[in-house]
Enzyme design. Structure first.
Site, short mmCIF file in Angstrom:
data_model
loop_
_atom_site.label_atom_id
_atom_site.label_comp_id
_atom_site.label_asym_id
_atom_site.label_seq_id
_atom_site.Cartn_x
_atom_site.Cartn_y
_atom_site.Cartn_z
N GLN A 97 0.81 -1.22 0.00
CA GLN A 97 0.00 0.00 0.00
C GLN A 97 0.84 1.27 0.00
O GLN A 97 2.04 1.24 0.24
CB GLN A 97 -0.89 0.02 1.25
CG GLN A 97 -0.12 -0.08 2.55
CD GLN A 97 -1.05 -0.16 3.76
OE1 GLN A 97 -1.22 0.82 4.47
NE2 GLN A 97 -1.67 -1.30 3.98
N HIS A 99 0.10 5.82 0.77
CA HIS A 99 -0.85 6.82 1.24
C HIS A 99 -0.64 8.12 0.47
O HIS A 99 0.49 8.45 0.11
CB HIS A 99 -0.66 7.04 2.74
CG HIS A 99 -0.70 5.76 3.52
ND1 HIS A 99 -1.84 5.00 3.65
CD2 HIS A 99 0.27 5.06 4.15
CE1 HIS A 99 -1.57 3.91 4.35
NE2 HIS A 99 -0.30 3.91 4.67
N GLU A 134 3.00 8.04 8.37
CA GLU A 134 2.96 7.12 9.50
C GLU A 134 4.36 6.74 9.96
O GLU A 134 5.31 6.69 9.18
CB GLU A 134 2.13 5.87 9.16
CG GLU A 134 2.66 5.02 8.04
CD GLU A 134 1.66 3.94 7.60
OE1 GLU A 134 0.44 4.14 7.71
OE2 GLU A 134 2.12 2.89 7.14
N HIS A 265 4.70 0.34 0.57
CA HIS A 265 5.20 -0.45 1.70
C HIS A 265 4.26 -1.60 2.03
O HIS A 265 3.09 -1.60 1.65
CB HIS A 265 5.39 0.43 2.94
CG HIS A 265 4.14 1.13 3.40
ND1 HIS A 265 3.67 2.27 2.79
CD2 HIS A 265 3.25 0.85 4.38
CE1 HIS A 265 2.56 2.67 3.40
NE2 HIS A 265 2.26 1.82 4.37
N ARG A 284 -4.19 0.51 -2.31
CA ARG A 284 -3.55 -0.80 -2.25
C ARG A 284 -3.02 -1.21 -3.62
O ARG A 284 -3.61 -0.86 -4.65
CB ARG A 284 -4.52 -1.85 -1.72
CG ARG A 284 -4.94 -1.56 -0.29
CD ARG A 284 -5.80 -2.67 0.31
NE ARG A 284 -6.21 -2.27 1.65
CZ ARG A 284 -7.25 -1.49 1.90
NH1 ARG A 284 -7.99 -1.06 0.90
NH2 ARG A 284 -7.55 -1.16 3.14
ZN LIG Z 1 0.55 2.18 5.61
#
Ligand SMILES: [Zn+2]
Length: 406
Positions: A97, A99, A134, A265, A284
């Site tokens: 995935q 972001h 993240e 990642h 994804r």
């Molecule tokens: Zn992630």
């Protein structure tokens, strides 16, 4: 300041032992426990134990944002807690995935709203208009794929597999060893017709097996082994090929991994503390039965090689506090180590905070109030609460503190 009860998410990739053991509950748990959410996300808010009973943190913040978030955080992020803290336990790999950036999320959210795609639709990509940087901090050995490897090194890996059918793809990347070459190869692989995948994949996996037999301790052992493991869980998934393009990382306890916008990642295995901007925007690329939107993923992916996504913490001199600095304004994570030599620590952080004890037993103190914080338990600290101190109970304790970046 009050005790905060998180919410367990039972995804299939979770662990039936790690989070249950940390909370000192029955092991194994009846279902795989993947994540413990500690935050005020609308989809699953944690609950504050108030004198009047449990209250959703989302509602507690909403009822008095000035007191709970403080004026500074309120001005910067509005009336919502800007981060989401999680404990994460992966027995199986998570999906491949990435972001979006803030601009991509705003544009994508507006586009899907205008198109009338319901928020709970399985094909909805953008659940909110926020980016989702993240940071993961490993609590033990943690395995991950993160960011594109340098093209030169990937050419070495693909050449080492010694698969004739890979030759045109190796030539493609060797002829253009930069982000454009990575984009071309990734795009080609992720969109291969199923019949081509059916022919190519067994050859590549045979190449991995042969490489492992030839060089059991070679430079690409982990990469080959990971591709074989992913192919076992997701046979015929082009994400297996994509995994060969990514950095294969093994984190030790205490090491951090930061992923900004567009970095492809997949977390593979391990237990960690994860903090992110309070968003649910995931695109994804495979290794999942869930919705995969390849064109949208290609729009947000960053094809520059990611040199080092690892974050080593900065110790605040003379204290047991280790700060994980990242470029994200929404959060900062601090690890606090308490033991006989350093039985008490005064928190240096400000703003709305969540504390979670990941090892041993601690107590948290603010003003005249003192709460037990045993392993697996969390506490919510409002921005306007008095100075926070942490004390060890017994030999040692480890506590993570989430806050807004200063
Ligand atoms: Zn992630």
């Amino acid at each position: 300041m009050d005790i905060l009860d998180g919410v367990v998410r039972n995804y299939a990739w979770g662990s039936r032992t790690a989070l249950a053991a940390m909370r000192r509950g029955p092991v194994p748990s009846p279902y795989p426990e993947a994540e413990l959410w500690l935050g005020a996300h609308p989809a699953d808010s944690a609950h504050v134990r108030t004198d009047d009973g449990p209250a959703s943190l989302l509602e507690v913040v909403h009822a008095d944002p000035d007191k709970q978030l403080g004026l500074a955080a309120g001005e910067q992020f509005g009336d919502r807690l800007p981060y989401l803290l999680k404990l994460l336990a992966a027995d199986e790999p998570l999906s491949l995935q990435a972001h979006p950036s803030r601009a991509q999320a705003e544009e994508g959210f507006a586009r899907e709203e205008a198109a009338g795609v319901p928020l709970d639709s399985p094909v909805r990509n953008y659940k909110d208009p926020s980016h989702k940087p993240e940071l993961l901090v490993a609590l033990g050995d943690f395995e991950a794929l993160a960011g594109f490897r340098s093209p030169e090194r990937t050419v070495e890996l693909l050449t080492a597999l010694d698969v004739a059918e890979l030759a045109p793809y190796v030539a493609l990347l060797a002829g253009q060893p930069d982000s454009d070459g990575l984009r071309a190869l990734f795009t080609t692989w992720i969109t291969l017709p199923p019949q081509v995948v059916a022919d190519l994949m067994p050859r590549v996996l045979d190449g991995c097996i042969a490489l492992l037999a030839r060089e059991p301790d070679g430079p690409f052992t982990r990469e080959a082994r990971t591709a074989l493991q992913l192919a076992e869980s997701y046979p015929g998934d082009t994400g297996v090929l994509a995994s060969l393009l990514l950095n294969r990382l093994s984190l030790e306890a205490g090491q951090g991994l930061y992923l900004g916008a567009g970095n492809l990642h997949a977390y593979l295995h391990g237990v960690g503390v994860e903090i992110m901007a309070n968003s649910d925007n995931v695109l994804r690329g495979g290794l999942t039965p869930k919705h995969v939107d390849v064109p949208e993923l290609l729009r947000v992916l960053d094809f520059d090689a990611l040199e080092s996504p690892l974050v080593e913490p900065r110790q605040i001199a003379g204290t047991g506090q280790y700060v994980y600095d990242t470029p994200a304004p929404e959060f900062v994570l601090t690890r606090i180590e308490l033991d006989g030599a350093r039985p008490s620590v005064t928190s240096e952080m400000r703003g709305p905070r969540i504390l979670v004890c990941t090892e041993g037993d601690a107590q948290v103190c603010s003003g005249g109030r003192r709460l037990d914080l045993p392993q697996g338990c969390a506490a919510w600290v409002a921005a306007t609460d008095p100075v926070v101190t942490l004390d060890v109970v017994g030999d040692r304790a480890q506590v993570f503190e989430a806050s807004v970046a200063p």
